[in-house]
Design an enzyme around this catalytic site. Structure first.
Site, PDB file in Angstrom:
ATOM      1  CG  HIS A  17      -2.048  -0.855   1.253  1.00 62.33           C
ATOM      2  ND1 HIS A  17      -1.961  -1.937   2.404  1.00 62.33           N
ATOM      3  CD2 HIS A  17      -3.185  -1.153   0.675  1.00 62.33           C
ATOM      4  CE1 HIS A  17      -3.217  -2.606   2.350  1.00 62.33           C
ATOM      5  NE2 HIS A  17      -3.936  -2.041   1.147  1.00 62.33           N
ATOM      6  CE  LYS A  41     -11.870  -6.440   0.640  1.00 59.09           C
ATOM      7  NZ  LYS A  41     -10.529  -6.129   0.300  1.00 59.09           N
ATOM      8  NE  ARG A  90      -2.500  -6.721  -4.854  1.00 57.46           N
ATOM      9  CZ  ARG A  90      -3.400  -6.731  -3.791  1.00 57.46           C
ATOM     10  NH1 ARG A  90      -2.982  -6.908  -2.524  1.00 57.46           N
ATOM     11  NH2 ARG A  90      -4.479  -6.671  -3.923  1.00 57.46           N
ATOM     12  CB  SER A 128      -4.122  -6.927   4.412  1.00 59.00           C
ATOM     13  OG  SER A 128      -3.778  -5.597   3.704  1.00 59.00           O
TER      14      SER A 128
HETATM   15  P1  ADP Z   1      -9.646  -3.124  -1.073  1.00 59.37           P
HETATM   16  O1  ADP Z   1     -10.479  -3.711  -0.165  1.00 59.37           O
HETATM   17  O2  ADP Z   1     -10.374  -1.781  -1.715  1.00 59.37           O
HETATM   18  O3  ADP Z   1      -9.140  -3.846  -2.446  1.00 59.37           O
HETATM   19  P2  ADP Z   1      -7.075  -2.890   0.059  1.00 59.37           P
HETATM   20  O4  ADP Z   1      -6.793  -2.287   1.291  1.00 59.37           O
HETATM   21  O5  ADP Z   1      -7.008  -4.683  -0.143  1.00 59.37           O
HETATM   22  O6  ADP Z   1      -8.444  -2.666  -0.112  1.00 59.37           O
HETATM   23  O7  ADP Z   1      -6.352  -2.610  -1.161  1.00 59.37           O
HETATM   24  C1  ADP Z   1      -6.085  -1.145  -1.513  1.00 59.37           C
HETATM   25  C2  ADP Z   1      -5.805  -0.799  -2.916  1.00 59.37           C
HETATM   26  O8  ADP Z   1      -4.309  -0.938  -2.670  1.00 59.37           O
HETATM   27  C3  ADP Z   1      -6.210  -1.856  -4.018  1.00 59.37           C
HETATM   28  O9  ADP Z   1      -6.131  -1.210  -5.185  1.00 59.37           O
HETATM   29  C4  ADP Z   1      -4.975  -2.871  -3.867  1.00 59.37           C
HETATM   30  O10 ADP Z   1      -4.885  -3.388  -5.452  1.00 59.37           O
HETATM   31  C5  ADP Z   1      -3.742  -2.267  -3.736  1.00 59.37           C
HETATM   32  N1  ADP Z   1      -2.760  -2.916  -2.947  1.00 59.37           N
HETATM   33  C6  ADP Z   1      -2.898  -3.427  -1.858  1.00 59.37           C
HETATM   34  N2  ADP Z   1      -1.618  -4.186  -1.630  1.00 59.37           N
HETATM   35  C7  ADP Z   1      -0.829  -3.984  -2.721  1.00 59.37           C
HETATM   36  C8  ADP Z   1       0.390  -4.609  -3.173  1.00 59.37           C
HETATM   37  N3  ADP Z   1       1.245  -5.304  -2.555  1.00 59.37           N
HETATM   38  N4  ADP Z   1       0.788  -4.118  -4.122  1.00 59.37           N
HETATM   39  C9  ADP Z   1      -0.079  -3.033  -5.035  1.00 59.37           C
HETATM   40  N5  ADP Z   1      -1.160  -2.617  -4.583  1.00 59.37           N
HETATM   41  C10 ADP Z   1      -1.549  -3.041  -3.591  1.00 59.37           C
END
Ligand code: ADP
Length: 163
Positions: A17, A41, A90, A128
């Protein structure tokens, strides 16, 4: 002034993130990291715990502001005077869902643009959920999350490993 929103659940915030938000902050004048409530979630951390960790992560980057939000992201765009949503891409697994979200948001608001950024290759398989699974089993998550996040995650699982 070009403002972008970076929405996410951040349960908890990881180096993946952070990588995306920092890249976005070099493209836009201001990035608002929006911690979405996302009860669907069933997050491990409450909204205030997630907000606190995300604030800590970006405390030294003035271009990144941190807020929480429980409504539609297209409405959030309006509230912050933004037109751009930042999402991280990703490996292939993100693609279909992210495409759906981007087009849905554009259908809800025709001016909403989604900009996808790729993280450093170190983080393309990091999410996460993996962090929580490793920590739950008492594994080392120090290369995935900042130290204060690591301590909070281990505390949630009542792990003794709290370096
Ligand atoms: P959501 O529930 O909206 O998917 P997340 O916290 O899982 O929320 O992710 C928020 C954003 O951050 C999403 O666009 C996700 O693809 C991106 N993201 C999370 N981890 C990574 C990572 N390791 N590399 C690139 N983008 C990431």
């Amino acid at each position: 002034m070009k403002i972008a929103l970076y929405p996410g659940t951040f349960d908890p915030i990881t180096f993946g993130h952070i990588d995306i938000a920092v890249r976005a902050s070099k493209i836009f004048h201001k990035v608002v990291a929006v911690v979405a409530e996302n009860p669907g979630k069933k997050p491990l951390f409450s909204i205030s715990e997630r907000l606190e960790m995300v604030k800590e992560a970006f405390s030294e980057i003035p271009e990144i502001q941190v807020e929480s939000y429980s409504g539609l992201m297209v409405n959030c765009l309006n509230d912050f005077g933004a037109t751009v949503l930042i999402r991280g891409l990703r490996a292939l697994s993100d693609f279909d869902y992210e495409f759906q979200m981007a087009f849905t948001n554009r259908n809800l608001r025709s001016t909403a643009e989604t900009v996808f950024l790729m993280p450093s290759s170190r983080y393309i398989y990091l999410n996460s959920t993996i962090v929580k699974q490793i920590a739950k089993l008492g594994g080392d998550i120090s290369s995935f999350v900042p130290k204060y996040v690591m301590q909070k995650v281990h505390k949630k699982f009542n792990n003794e490993i709290c370096n």
